[in-house]
Design a protein around this motif. Structure first.
Motif, PDB file in Angstrom:
ATOM      1  N   SER A 117       0.822  -1.205   0.000  1.00 21.41           N
ATOM      2  CA  SER A 117       0.000   0.000   0.000  1.00 21.41           C
ATOM      3  C   SER A 117       0.862   1.262   0.000  1.00 21.41           C
ATOM      4  O   SER A 117       0.469   2.294  -0.545  1.00 21.41           O
ATOM      5  CB  SER A 117      -0.930   0.003   1.212  1.00 21.41           C
ATOM      6  N   GLY A 176       1.902   1.779  -3.514  1.00 23.91           N
ATOM      7  CA  GLY A 176       0.744   2.257  -4.248  1.00 23.91           C
ATOM      8  C   GLY A 176       0.609   1.642  -5.623  1.00 23.91           C
ATOM      9  O   GLY A 176       1.364   0.749  -6.012  1.00 23.91           O
ATOM     10  N   PRO A 177      -0.356   2.127  -6.401  1.00 21.71           N
ATOM     11  CA  PRO A 177      -0.616   1.556  -7.729  1.00 21.71           C
ATOM     12  C   PRO A 177       0.493   1.908  -8.716  1.00 21.71           C
ATOM     13  O   PRO A 177       1.238   2.876  -8.533  1.00 21.71           O
ATOM     14  CB  PRO A 177      -1.944   2.200  -8.132  1.00 21.71           C
ATOM     15  N   THR A 178       0.573   1.116  -9.774  1.00 14.42           N
ATOM     16  CA  THR A 178       1.552   1.344 -10.822  1.00 14.42           C
ATOM     17  C   THR A 178       0.857   1.328 -12.174  1.00 14.42           C
ATOM     18  O   THR A 178      -0.288   0.893 -12.297  1.00 14.42           O
ATOM     19  CB  THR A 178       2.644   0.256 -10.802  1.00 14.42           C
ATOM     20  N   ALA A 202      -2.179   3.787 -11.675  1.00 12.41           N
ATOM     21  CA  ALA A 202      -1.742   5.041 -11.067  1.00 12.41           C
ATOM     22  C   ALA A 202      -2.316   6.245 -11.796  1.00 12.41           C
ATOM     23  O   ALA A 202      -2.651   7.263 -11.179  1.00 12.41           O
ATOM     24  CB  ALA A 202      -0.221   5.104 -11.050  1.00 12.41           C
ATOM     25  N   SER A 224      -6.120   6.483 -10.863  1.00 14.44           N
ATOM     26  CA  SER A 224      -6.357   6.864  -9.477  1.00 14.44           C
ATOM     27  C   SER A 224      -5.811   8.241  -9.133  1.00 14.44           C
ATOM     28  O   SER A 224      -6.039   8.738  -8.023  1.00 14.44           O
ATOM     29  CB  SER A 224      -5.727   5.825  -8.540  1.00 14.44           C
ATOM     30  N   ASP A 230      -2.639   8.970  -8.788  1.00 19.35           N
ATOM     31  CA  ASP A 230      -1.437   8.848  -7.973  1.00 19.35           C
ATOM     32  C   ASP A 230      -0.148   8.949  -8.782  1.00 19.35           C
ATOM     33  O   ASP A 230       0.937   8.806  -8.223  1.00 19.35           O
ATOM     34  CB  ASP A 230      -1.438   7.505  -7.224  1.00 19.35           C
ATOM     35  N   SER A 277       2.791  11.284  -7.654  1.00 16.70           N
ATOM     36  CA  SER A 277       3.554  10.894  -6.462  1.00 16.70           C
ATOM     37  C   SER A 277       4.343   9.608  -6.675  1.00 16.70           C
ATOM     38  O   SER A 277       4.856   9.038  -5.717  1.00 16.70           O
ATOM     39  CB  SER A 277       2.612  10.714  -5.267  1.00 16.70           C
ATOM     40  N   ARG A 308       6.692   7.780  -3.969  1.00 17.90           N
ATOM     41  CA  ARG A 308       6.247   6.509  -3.396  1.00 17.90           C
ATOM     42  C   ARG A 308       7.277   5.411  -3.599  1.00 17.90           C
ATOM     43  O   ARG A 308       7.575   4.654  -2.678  1.00 17.90           O
ATOM     44  CB  ARG A 308       4.898   6.097  -4.018  1.00 17.90           C
TER      45      ARG A 308
END
Length: 411
Positions: free
Chosen positions: A84, A87-89, A93, A96, A98, A101, A105
């Motif tokens: 977590s 995070g997403p890739t 990403a 979402s 993200d 960042s 991350r």
């Protein structure tokens, strides 16, 4: 006056020579990447990769076992927390929101969370695993470079000795960019603590926030360049005898100077490694399957069940398998696992051979240096210049040697 014409005579009835693949690809560079699977088959390279995998796995198991004794949460829960934090890739990403960042991350928050959840594994055994892995990869790259560039094969102990002698350059080239990224991350955090946290002072911090943006730009540029060009760092040490800073400079120069060529070569190398790995997996899995089918043909129901459970990769054996059957199944599972590790070792040797060839090709494209030139004993590290021989020792006549500190007698 008519210009004379020159013709090449051919014997009567002789057929023109057939065009070979080497004729078509003689002036091309990328087909040389196709040699990686054959180079990866070298016995010495496979031995080094196998030993590196086993050593790193053993160190990792030791670290996670100790962490399991001192941490309250289970390993699965701690791994979920780390996931977590990263995070997403990829496209996830982007969807979402993200993506902005991602560097933070993956470069800062994720590694810090890994150190918190597995402190012994990351902080104590991590440096040992990094050293073992880079020495192994350096040895494989050195063997591939000598065979590709010079057509000579060196033994794996010789290559391992070469890599061990340059472990500081190997480790430094990999770690130094991350140290810069973490230093900048620490600086931005201190900036927020001192200039943005407190009233009134945060007005000054908002004015100086441009400096934080400038440092962050450097961190992102270093991270992106590292992501694209980190494959070149180990070959720079093993092919040119470069130190850590020189290897980093070469890698980033090739990333900035020939980005499209580098990405194209990386894609070709990745495709070659993937195909080689699939073929190796098919061969090894059918080898294990053939041996298992033959072993269970006349072995009986109980033994047949044990053989299937131990060679099919289904995890732990059932409770019904006890006694010597359980012990036998464990040994069979060990052999099966060794076969799987061999496949992984071959994928690694092919990948390291591929990126070593890739580095030599990028060096030729960027610097004009032929790919057959690599650092050899007697050459100044980081260059192709021969080391200057030392001064010849002075020859002293026997009758001119001082005896007991007294000068020799004169006539």
């Amino acid at each position: 006056m008519a210009r004379p014409t020159h013709t090449t005579s051919r014997p009567s009835g002789a057929m023109p020579s057939a065009v070979t693949l080497s004729d078509l690809t003689a002036d091309l560079l990328w087909p040389k990447l196709l040699r990686a699977p054959l180079l990866g088959l070298g016995a010495g390279k496979l031995v080094v990769a196998f030993l590196a995998i086993v050593a790193v796995a053993a160190l990792s198991q030791a670290g996670t076992w100790i962490d399991g004794r001192i941490m309250t949460l289970s390993a699965d829960n701690r791994s979920a927390i780390i996931a977590s934090a990263f995070g997403p890739t990829g496209w996830s990403a982007v969807r979402s929101g993200d993506l902005p960042s991602a560097v933070w991350r993956w470069g800062v928050r994720g590694p810090l969370e890994a150190a918190r959840q597995f402190p012994i594994t990351v902080l104590v055994f991590g440096p040992l695993m990094l050293w073992v892995w880079l020495v192994g990869m350096g040895a494989i790259s050195r063997m591939a470079a000598c065979e590709f560039a010079q057509g000579i094969r060196i033994s794996w102990p010789e290559a391992a000795g070469f890599a061990i002698g340059r472990w500081k350059s190997l480790v430094g080239s990999i770690v130094a960019p991350w140290l810069l990224i973490w230093a900048i991350a620490l600086g931005t955090a201190v900036f927020g603590l001192l200039l943005l946290r407190w009233p009134v002072i945060n007005l000054l911090g908002s004015v100086l926030f441009g400096l934080s943006l400038l440092l962050s730009l450097v961190a992102v540029a270093v991270a992106v360049g590292y992501w694209v060009g980190h494959h070149l760092l180990v070959p720079a040490v093993t092919c040119d005898g470069a130190d850590a800073l020189d290897a980093i400079q070469r890698a980033y120069a090739y990333v900035l100077g020939r980005p499209l060529r580098l990405v194209t070569y990386l894609l070709i190398t990745g495709a070659v490694v993937w195909v080689a790995g699939v073929v190796a997996w098919i061969v090894v899995s059918n080898t294990v399957g053939f041996a298992a089918q033959g072993a269970q043909a006349w072995a009986g129901d109980h033994a047949r069940s044990m053989i299937i459970e131990s060679t099919a990769g289904r995890g732990a054996m059932s409770d019904s398998t006890t006694g010597t059957y359980a012990a036998t199944g464990s040994v069979l599972k060990l052999w099966t696992s060794a076969a799987v590790v061999v496949v992984l070792a071959y994928v690694i040797t092919t990948a390291m051979s591929g990126v070593t060839i890739l580095y030599l090709l990028m060096r030729r494209v960027s610097d004009g240096q032929d790919e057959t030139e690599i650092w050899m004993p007697g050459i100044v590290p980081g260059t192709m210049a021969r080391a200057e021989p030392g001064p010849e020792p002075a020859v002293v006549a026997p009758d001119e040697v001082e005896i007991n500190g007294d000068p020799p007698p004169t006539a």
